[in-house]
Write a protein that holds these residues in place. Structure first.
Motif, PDB file in Angstrom:
ATOM      1  N   ILE A 149      37.602  15.226  33.009  1.00  0.00           N
ATOM      2  CA  ILE A 149      39.006  14.836  33.149  1.00  0.00           C
ATOM      3  C   ILE A 149      39.806  15.875  33.931  1.00  0.00           C
ATOM      4  O   ILE A 149      40.603  15.526  34.816  1.00  0.00           O
ATOM      5  N   GLU A 150      39.623  17.146  33.621  1.00  0.00           N
ATOM      6  CA  GLU A 150      40.418  18.171  34.309  1.00  0.00           C
ATOM      7  C   GLU A 150      40.112  18.212  35.800  1.00  0.00           C
ATOM      8  O   GLU A 150      41.021  18.329  36.629  1.00  0.00           O
ATOM      9  N   GLU A 151      38.831  18.128  36.150  1.00  0.00           N
ATOM     10  CA  GLU A 151      38.468  18.105  37.566  1.00  0.00           C
ATOM     11  C   GLU A 151      39.012  16.847  38.238  1.00  0.00           C
ATOM     12  O   GLU A 151      39.478  16.881  39.377  1.00  0.00           O
ATOM     13  N   PHE A 152      38.967  15.727  37.514  1.00  0.00           N
ATOM     14  CA  PHE A 152      39.491  14.472  38.061  1.00  0.00           C
ATOM     15  C   PHE A 152      41.000  14.579  38.283  1.00  0.00           C
ATOM     16  O   PHE A 152      41.516  14.109  39.304  1.00  0.00           O
ATOM     17  N   ARG A 153      41.712  15.172  37.325  1.00  0.00           N
ATOM     18  CA  ARG A 153      43.167  15.337  37.481  1.00  0.00           C
ATOM     19  C   ARG A 153      43.492  16.098  38.754  1.00  0.00           C
ATOM     20  O   ARG A 153      44.418  15.736  39.496  1.00  0.00           O
ATOM     21  N   LEU A 154      42.743  17.157  39.021  1.00  0.00           N
ATOM     22  CA  LEU A 154      42.992  17.960  40.216  1.00  0.00           C
ATOM     23  C   LEU A 154      42.742  17.143  41.476  1.00  0.00           C
ATOM     24  O   LEU A 154      43.558  17.154  42.417  1.00  0.00           O
ATOM     25  N   ALA A 155      41.622  16.404  41.499  1.00  0.00           N
ATOM     26  CA  ALA A 155      41.311  15.571  42.667  1.00  0.00           C
ATOM     27  C   ALA A 155      42.354  14.468  42.841  1.00  0.00           C
ATOM     28  O   ALA A 155      42.767  14.155  43.963  1.00  0.00           O
ATOM     29  N   LEU A 156      42.800  13.883  41.725  1.00  0.00           N
ATOM     30  CA  LEU A 156      43.797  12.809  41.792  1.00  0.00           C
ATOM     31  C   LEU A 156      45.134  13.345  42.296  1.00  0.00           C
ATOM     32  O   LEU A 156      45.824  12.693  43.090  1.00  0.00           O
ATOM     33  N   LYS A 157      45.496  14.528  41.831  1.00  0.00           N
ATOM     34  CA  LYS A 157      46.762  15.126  42.292  1.00  0.00           C
ATOM     35  C   LYS A 157      46.732  15.360  43.797  1.00  0.00           C
ATOM     36  O   LYS A 157      47.694  15.045  44.509  1.00  0.00           O
ATOM     37  N   GLN A 158      45.622  15.891  44.294  1.00  0.00           N
ATOM     38  CA  GLN A 158      45.502  16.127  45.738  1.00  0.00           C
ATOM     39  C   GLN A 158      45.557  14.817  46.515  1.00  0.00           C
ATOM     40  O   GLN A 158      46.170  14.732  47.582  1.00  0.00           O
ATOM     41  N   TYR A 159      44.923  13.776  45.957  1.00  0.00           N
ATOM     42  CA  TYR A 159      44.931  12.469  46.616  1.00  0.00           C
ATOM     43  C   TYR A 159      46.347  11.905  46.697  1.00  0.00           C
ATOM     44  O   TYR A 159      46.787  11.442  47.750  1.00  0.00           O
ATOM     45  N   VAL A 160      47.075  11.955  45.584  1.00  0.00           N
ATOM     46  CA  VAL A 160      48.435  11.399  45.554  1.00  0.00           C
ATOM     47  C   VAL A 160      49.365  12.170  46.481  1.00  0.00           C
ATOM     48  O   VAL A 160      50.183  11.582  47.198  1.00  0.00           O
ATOM     49  N   GLU A 161      49.240  13.489  46.476  1.00  0.00           N
ATOM     50  CA  GLU A 161      50.095  14.290  47.351  1.00  0.00           C
ATOM     51  C   GLU A 161      49.840  13.961  48.813  1.00  0.00           C
ATOM     52  O   GLU A 161      50.778  13.869  49.618  1.00  0.00           O
ATOM     53  N   SER A 162      48.575  13.757  49.180  1.00  0.00           N
ATOM     54  CA  SER A 162      48.247  13.418  50.570  1.00  0.00           C
ATOM     55  C   SER A 162      48.707  12.008  50.914  1.00  0.00           C
ATOM     56  O   SER A 162      49.281  11.766  51.984  1.00  0.00           O
ATOM     57  N   ALA A 163      48.482  11.053  50.000  1.00  0.00           N
ATOM     58  CA  ALA A 163      48.878   9.662  50.263  1.00  0.00           C
ATOM     59  C   ALA A 163      50.390   9.543  50.411  1.00  0.00           C
ATOM     60  O   ALA A 163      50.883   8.777  51.245  1.00  0.00           O
ATOM     61  N   SER A 164      51.134  10.299  49.604  1.00  0.00           N
ATOM     62  CA  SER A 164      52.593  10.195  49.614  1.00  0.00           C
ATOM     63  C   SER A 164      53.208  10.659  50.927  1.00  0.00           C
ATOM     64  O   SER A 164      54.338  10.293  51.243  1.00  0.00           O
ATOM     65  N   THR A 165      52.469  11.464  51.677  1.00  0.00           N
ATOM     66  CA  THR A 165      53.004  11.959  52.950  1.00  0.00           C
ATOM     67  C   THR A 165      52.758  10.994  54.102  1.00  0.00           C
ATOM     68  O   THR A 165      53.289  11.199  55.193  1.00  0.00           O
ATOM     69  N   GLN A 166      51.976   9.946  53.869  1.00  0.00           N
ATOM     70  CA  GLN A 166      51.676   8.992  54.938  1.00  0.00           C
ATOM     71  C   GLN A 166      52.898   8.131  55.249  1.00  0.00           C
ATOM     72  O   GLN A 166      53.648   7.741  54.350  1.00  0.00           O
ATOM     73  N   GLY A 167      53.073   7.820  56.517  1.00  0.00           N
ATOM     74  CA  GLY A 167      54.249   7.070  56.936  1.00  0.00           C
ATOM     75  C   GLY A 167      54.347   5.686  56.312  1.00  0.00           C
ATOM     76  O   GLY A 167      55.436   5.200  56.039  1.00  0.00           O
ATOM     77  N   GLY A 168      53.237   5.027  56.079  1.00  0.00           N
ATOM     78  CA  GLY A 168      53.268   3.676  55.533  1.00  0.00           C
ATOM     79  C   GLY A 168      53.319   3.609  54.026  1.00  0.00           C
ATOM     80  O   GLY A 168      53.386   2.522  53.457  1.00  0.00           O
ATOM     81  N   CYS A 169      53.282   4.763  53.351  1.00  0.00           N
ATOM     82  CA  CYS A 169      53.284   4.780  51.884  1.00  0.00           C
ATOM     83  C   CYS A 169      54.716   4.713  51.369  1.00  0.00           C
ATOM     84  O   CYS A 169      55.546   5.561  51.702  1.00  0.00           O
TER      85      CYS A 169
END
Length: 303
Positions: free
Chosen positions: A222-242
């Motif tokens: 879970i902890e490793e997944f949380r870190l990967a998920l946080k990085q994914y969300v932060e990257s997705a949120s910066t996309q122009g179409g998001c």
């Protein structure tokens, strides 16, 4: 437990569908258990279902061939894409997108058939026994959808991270209106009639892509997944179409639900090709107990 056979508890955890009662599941288990050793092996399962395949024998055979064909195509794409010309790369991207659209269309048809057959069975059971509670969620079920919706839209529901769940008034209103629409559509006495024609402005977004992703995470990861998920969300949120991304963790188990809003299907498909998205998908192979469940929906941009 990876011992090559299923106990009754393991059998029930996978095959319970929310309709069959515990007694019916127990009876089915012993019907399949021709060796009478209170465990099911692969041979017994194959023998039982082979007798009932019918038309689905051809369906499953075609799906197996399709799976092999797609994997071969993906392997060739991986080898050749980087060295291809711009035009050849464009054609490859188009073919991948069209393949994805066709698979999603097929999935929607199967999910519709699943919902229809389950609803018909519930109506036909005049004196239903108490159904066995599902331990896993199958896509497309009304009951599962209502459970997830209640957890996701309740103002008191737990947040994965307070900073990630800043409620944007516009999108919460959109979600609530969709919830009300779904509730109305589930009423049997609803009659759909023409209402009011709406003319969209030329610069209005035609359709917004809403994506729901359900992920059951291995407890130790879970902890490793949380870190990967946080990085994914932060990257997705910066996309122009998001337009919006939110995350929730169900309190009863280690299941996470991610809601993503994209300007259109093209923005969503482009996002899937980004390196951060592919990295997150690859990491999920090690983090998730079961394959991720993904549901997409297109709604009018001016809703």
């Amino acid at each position: 437990s990876d011992d090559g056979r299923l106990s009754f508890d393991e059998f029930k955890a996978y095959f319970a569908d929310g309709i069959l009662s515990g007694e019916e599941l127990h009876e089915l288990f012993h019907t399949i258990d021709t060796h009478s050793n209170d465990n099911l092996d692969t041979e017994e399962l194959c023998e039982y279902f082979a007798q009932h395949l019918g038309e689905y024998e051809n369906v499953l055979s075609v799906l197996e061939d399709l799976n092999i064909t797609i994997l071969k195509a993906m392997d060739k794409t991986k080898r050749d894409y980087q060295e291809a010309s711009n035009l050849e790369q464009f054609v490859t991207r188009f073919l991948l997108k069209e393949t994805l659209n066709q698979l999603q269309s097929l999935q929607s048809s199967v999910e519709c058939a699943m919902e229809t057959t389950e609803e018909q069975t519930r109506q036909e059971r005049q004196d239903p026994a108490k159904p066995e509670v599902l331990s896993i969620q199958w896509p497309g079920k009304h009951s599962a959808r209502r459970l997830q919706r209640n957890n996701s839209l309740s103002p008191n529901s737990p947040r994965f991270s307070t900073g990630w769940m800043e409620e944007n008034g516009q999108w919460m209103t959109q979600i609530n209106r969709l919830q009300n629409l779904i509730d109305r559509l589930e009423k049997k006495d609803l009659k759909l009639e023409p209402f009011e024609e709406e003319v969209l402005e030329e610069n209005a977004r035609s359709h917004i892509m809403i994506v729901q992703r359900q992920m059951s995470v291995i407890e130790e990861e879970i902890e490793e997944f949380r870190l990967a998920l946080k990085q994914y969300v932060e990257s997705a949120s910066t996309q122009g179409g998001c337009l919006h991304v939110s995350i929730q963790k169900l309190p009863s188990d280690s299941r996470f639900i991610v809601y993503e809003f994209w300007e259109n299907s093209n923005a969503w498909n482009s996002h899937l090709q980004m390196n951060y998205s592919k990295t997150f998908q690859r990491s999920n192979v090690d983090f998730l107990e079961t394959p991720e469940l993904m549901t997409t929906m297109l709604v009018p941009g001016k809703y």
